[in-house]
Design an enzyme around this catalytic site. Structure first.
Site, PDB file in Angstrom:
ATOM      1  N   CYS A  86       0.860  -1.186   0.000  1.00 57.20           N
ATOM      2  CA  CYS A  86       0.000   0.000   0.000  1.00 57.20           C
ATOM      3  C   CYS A  86       0.887   1.224   0.000  1.00 57.20           C
ATOM      4  CB  CYS A  86      -0.922   0.001   1.212  1.00 57.20           C
ATOM      5  SG  CYS A  86      -2.111   1.367   1.209  1.00 57.20           S
ATOM      6  N   GLY A  87       0.835   1.995  -1.085  1.00 57.49           N
ATOM      7  CA  GLY A  87       1.709   3.159  -1.220  1.00 57.49           C
ATOM      8  C   GLY A  87       1.418   4.240  -0.202  1.00 57.49           C
ATOM      9  N   HIS A  88       0.133   4.614  -0.086  1.00 52.20           N
ATOM     10  CA  HIS A  88      -0.179   5.710   0.838  1.00 52.20           C
ATOM     11  C   HIS A  88       0.116   5.301   2.274  1.00 52.20           C
ATOM     12  CE1 HIS A  88      -4.065   4.014   2.384  1.00 52.20           C
ATOM     13  NE2 HIS A  88      -3.829   4.870   3.356  1.00 52.20           N
ATOM     14  N   HIS A 206      -8.998  -3.759  -7.248  1.00 57.10           N
ATOM     15  CA  HIS A 206      -9.011  -2.305  -7.420  1.00 57.10           C
ATOM     16  C   HIS A 206      -9.436  -1.950  -8.849  1.00 57.10           C
ATOM     17  CE1 HIS A 206      -6.377  -2.633  -3.887  1.00 57.10           C
ATOM     18  NE2 HIS A 206      -6.516  -1.340  -3.681  1.00 57.10           N
ATOM     19  N   ASP A 232     -10.335   5.827  -2.882  1.00 60.00           N
ATOM     20  CA  ASP A 232      -9.050   6.297  -2.377  1.00 60.00           C
ATOM     21  C   ASP A 232      -9.003   7.808  -2.474  1.00 60.00           C
ATOM     22  OD1 ASP A 232      -6.326   6.738  -1.750  1.00 60.00           O
ATOM     23  OD2 ASP A 232      -5.789   4.786  -2.582  1.00 60.00           O
ATOM     24  N   CYS A 236      -3.454   7.014  -4.953  1.00 59.74           N
ATOM     25  CA  CYS A 236      -3.232   5.566  -4.823  1.00 59.74           C
ATOM     26  C   CYS A 236      -1.839   5.183  -5.321  1.00 59.74           C
ATOM     27  CB  CYS A 236      -4.292   4.764  -5.564  1.00 59.74           C
ATOM     28  SG  CYS A 236      -4.158   2.971  -5.278  1.00 59.74           S
ATOM     29  N   GLY A 237      -0.961   4.879  -4.385  1.00 63.88           N
ATOM     30  CA  GLY A 237       0.426   4.582  -4.739  1.00 63.88           C
ATOM     31  C   GLY A 237       0.586   3.340  -5.594  1.00 63.88           C
ATOM     32  N   THR A 238      -0.108   2.244  -5.238  1.00 66.24           N
ATOM     33  CA  THR A 238       0.015   1.037  -6.051  1.00 66.24           C
ATOM     34  C   THR A 238      -0.710   1.204  -7.385  1.00 66.24           C
ATOM     35  OG1 THR A 238      -1.861   0.048  -4.864  1.00 66.24           O
ATOM     36  CG2 THR A 238       0.363  -0.519  -4.107  1.00 66.24           C
TER      37      THR A 238
END
Length: 311
Positions: A86-88, A206, A232, A236-238
């Protein structure tokens, strides 16, 4: 009693569980993540769902890393189940570790269930995350979505599985949240019905809708539906990592060139990539996070909603 530290990354909330989480035993973070999902789903729901949280919140269970070169290990989860990456939440975790005095500004490594990611904590509450290698699995996949017709998009991996599409029922703005959510849920349902999956039959959990940016300072805009049905707030980082893989393969973005991705609430990530070793890309995602609360979650035996309000 469970001790947590909350933050938001470009608007998207993260809850880091610092103390009081379940004992997941030993092994790699990936092995312990599997135990969390299989044996402790009630714990995950209790710390994220109402009355203590909400369905947009992502949990980050802080664990000891199995690798000596990592400053921390983490298992990410939402009310539906585990997240590989999870990027964030990684950005939020980095700022939280700084708040706790566990790391200082500079480069560090964190062990996640999908591999080791590198972070750089900056002085302005921003964090740069070097993500896992991301790639596109399928291009121009068509799916018949009930009530909307044929929708075309790409299936790509950025730490989670995404269906990315330029097709959308309306403009990507917050006032259209209900329509955007309904459309994205219908797309995901259609993908499931058609048997369209990620690698090895993985659920595409997603959906990322794409459009041109609203701001002159950004390159593009997105709306991302998360596994639990919430959207999100961040870009969304990913999801951005999956998009980097698609842009690179299409020849629309060169390695090392910055891309600014705008979210549906106008927050932004700054992105770039380098070629990966297996034909994909290694994205770097930069965004800002801020600690919003430090709290102890309390559980009473007589509370009928101690484990969260579930459907």
């Amino acid at each position: 009693m469970i001790r947590v530290i909350d933050s938001h990354t470009e608007g998207e909330p993260t809850r880091v569980i610092v103390e009081g989480g379940p004992d997941l035993g030993e092994g790699t973070v990936a092995e312990r993540a599997l135990r969390l999902e299989q044996e402790h789903s009630a714990f995950c729901q209790s710390v994220l769902l109402e009355p203590r949280g909400h369905d947009a919140m992502v949990g980050a269970l802080l664990v000891e890393p199995s690798r000596p070169d990592c400053v921390a290990g983490v298992v990410y989860f939402n009310p539906v189940g585990n997240l590989g990456m999870c990027g964030h939440a990684t950005i939020g975790l980095a700022v939280t570790l700084g708040f706790m005095g566990r790391i200082k500004e500079g480069q560090h490594r964190i062990e996640t269930p999908v591999g080791v990611v590198e972070i750089t904590l900056h002085a302005d509450n921003s964090v740069s995350v070097v993500n896992v290698e991301s790639y596109r699995l399928h291009r121009d996949v068509q799916v018949d979505v009930e009530g909307y017709g044929v929708v075309t998009g790409d299936v790509a991996w950025g730490g989670n599985w995404f269906f990315l599409t330029d097709d959308r029922p309306c403009a990507l703005k917050l006032s259209e949240l209900t329509r955007l959510t309904a459309f994205s849920l219908s797309v995901r349902k259609a993908l499931e019905k058609a048997g369209i999956t990620g690698r090895d039959g993985a659920w595409i959990d997603h959906v990322e809708l794409l459009s041109s940016a609203h701001s002159e300072d950004a390159d593009a805009r997105n709306f991302v539906l998360c596994p639990g049905g919430a959207y999100d707030r961040s870009p969304c980082g990913t999801g951005c990592s999956a998009k980097m893989a698609c842009l690179a393969e299409d020849g629309k973005l060169d390695a090392g060139v910055e891309w600014v991705q705008e979210s549906v609430i106008d927050s932004c990530y700054r992105l770039s990539y380098q070629p990966g070793e297996r034909g994909g890309v290694i994205p770097t995602v930069t965004g800002r996070a801020f600690v919003t609360a430090e709290a102890s979650l309390l559980f009473h035996d007589a509370d009928p909603y101690a484990r969260g309000i579930t459907a």
